[in-house]
Design an enzyme around this catalytic site. Structure first.
Site, PDB file in Angstrom:
ATOM      1  N   HIS A 182       6.871 -46.712 -12.614  1.00 17.33           N
ATOM      2  CA  HIS A 182       7.879 -46.308 -11.647  1.00 17.33           C
ATOM      3  C   HIS A 182       7.332 -46.597 -10.250  1.00 17.33           C
ATOM      4  CE1 HIS A 182      10.227 -43.812 -14.536  1.00 17.33           C
ATOM      5  NE2 HIS A 182       9.050 -43.721 -15.138  1.00 17.33           N
TER       6      HIS A 182
ATOM      7  N   GLY B  89       5.415 -37.724 -20.527  1.00 16.64           N
ATOM      8  CA  GLY B  89       6.831 -37.786 -20.156  1.00 16.64           C
ATOM      9  C   GLY B  89       7.464 -39.145 -20.343  1.00 16.64           C
TER      10      GLY B  89
ATOM     11  N   ASP C 235      16.059 -48.059 -11.093  1.00 16.96           N
ATOM     12  CA  ASP C 235      16.152 -47.039 -12.142  1.00 16.96           C
ATOM     13  C   ASP C 235      17.581 -46.494 -12.172  1.00 16.96           C
ATOM     14  OD1 ASP C 235      13.840 -45.090 -13.680  1.00 16.96           O
ATOM     15  OD2 ASP C 235      15.873 -44.299 -13.488  1.00 16.96           O
TER      16      ASP C 235
ATOM     17  N   HIS D 273       5.985 -49.413 -18.461  1.00 18.01           N
ATOM     18  CA  HIS D 273       6.662 -49.530 -17.155  1.00 18.01           C
ATOM     19  C   HIS D 273       5.972 -48.650 -16.141  1.00 18.01           C
ATOM     20  CE1 HIS D 273       8.602 -46.340 -19.491  1.00 18.01           C
ATOM     21  NE2 HIS D 273       8.833 -45.713 -18.363  1.00 18.01           N
TER      22      HIS D 273
HETATM   23  P1  5GP Z   1      10.039 -42.838 -18.528  1.00  8.38           P
HETATM   24  O1  5GP Z   1      10.830 -41.562 -18.685  1.00  8.38           O
HETATM   25  O2  5GP Z   1       9.803 -43.504 -19.865  1.00  8.38           O
HETATM   26  O3  5GP Z   1       8.808 -42.720 -17.706  1.00  8.38           O
HETATM   27  O4  5GP Z   1      10.948 -43.802 -17.675  1.00  8.38           O
HETATM   28  C1  5GP Z   1      12.079 -44.421 -18.187  1.00  8.38           C
HETATM   29  C2  5GP Z   1      12.993 -44.658 -17.014  1.00  8.38           C
HETATM   30  O5  5GP Z   1      13.983 -45.579 -17.421  1.00  8.38           O
HETATM   31  C3  5GP Z   1      13.734 -43.393 -16.548  1.00  8.38           C
HETATM   32  O6  5GP Z   1      13.429 -43.141 -15.186  1.00  8.38           O
HETATM   33  C4  5GP Z   1      15.204 -43.737 -16.760  1.00  8.38           C
HETATM   34  O7  5GP Z   1      16.031 -43.247 -15.744  1.00  8.38           O
HETATM   35  C5  5GP Z   1      15.189 -45.245 -16.802  1.00  8.38           C
HETATM   36  N1  5GP Z   1      16.245 -45.816 -17.620  1.00  8.38           N
HETATM   37  C6  5GP Z   1      16.624 -45.405 -18.867  1.00  8.38           C
HETATM   38  N2  5GP Z   1      17.611 -46.186 -19.328  1.00  8.38           N
HETATM   39  C7  5GP Z   1      17.855 -47.108 -18.353  1.00  8.38           C
HETATM   40  C8  5GP Z   1      18.778 -48.199 -18.259  1.00  8.38           C
HETATM   41  O8  5GP Z   1      19.577 -48.482 -19.160  1.00  8.38           O
HETATM   42  N3  5GP Z   1      18.748 -48.927 -17.114  1.00  8.38           N
HETATM   43  C9  5GP Z   1      17.884 -48.643 -16.086  1.00  8.38           C
HETATM   44  N4  5GP Z   1      17.954 -49.427 -14.999  1.00  8.38           N
HETATM   45  N5  5GP Z   1      16.990 -47.636 -16.161  1.00  8.38           N
HETATM   46  C10 5GP Z   1      16.990 -46.872 -17.269  1.00  8.38           C
END
Ligand code: 5GP
Ligand code: ZN
Length: 112
Positions: free
Chosen positions: A100, A91, A29, A98
């Protein structure tokens, strides 16, 4: 398709890959919330956990299997958390399914 994680799985946007199979990719991440924080995604575009159907649900098992394999590979003997944010209240910020995977610190429960 204008999807960040599709671009990452296609290699169009660089990422630090820690684990890969035919169906899933796990990469670090960009804004880690724990010393170990990877995102595990299906290579197939599925917008969110709410878009799991009888036809595509096998990928959820493959992601959880990937987490177990990553835990062995990375020697996460103290455990880990896998969590999938769904929709606005969940969130979710990236519209590609995805999970985490967080580890290497004591994670609180319940989440905030
Ligand atoms: P969400 O907020 O949708 O549950 O998780 C999205 C995750 O993607 C976040 O933890 C964020 O830090 C990660 N993320 C967003 N853009 C990028 C990116 O360009 N590369 C990587 N490796 N992670 C990303
Ligand atoms: Zn996508």
């Amino acid at each position: 398709m204008d999807c960040l994680f599709c671009k990452i799985t296609a290699g169009e946007i660089p990422s630090t890959v820690v684990y890969e199979t035919e169906d899933v990719l796990a990469f670090k991440d960009i804004a880690p919330q724990a010393p170990f924080h990877v995102v595990i995604v299906p290579k197939q575009h599925i917008p969110s956990p709410a878009h799991i159907t009888a036809e595509n649900s096998d990928v959820a098992g493959k992601i959880i299997l990937a987490a177990a394999e990553i835990a062995k590979q990375e020697k996460l003997e103290n455990g880990y958390r896998i969590v999938a944010n769904c929709g606005e209240d969940g969130g979710q910020t990236v519209g590609h399914l995805h999970f985490h995977m967080l580890a290497q610190r004591n994670l609180s429960w319940p989440p905030g």
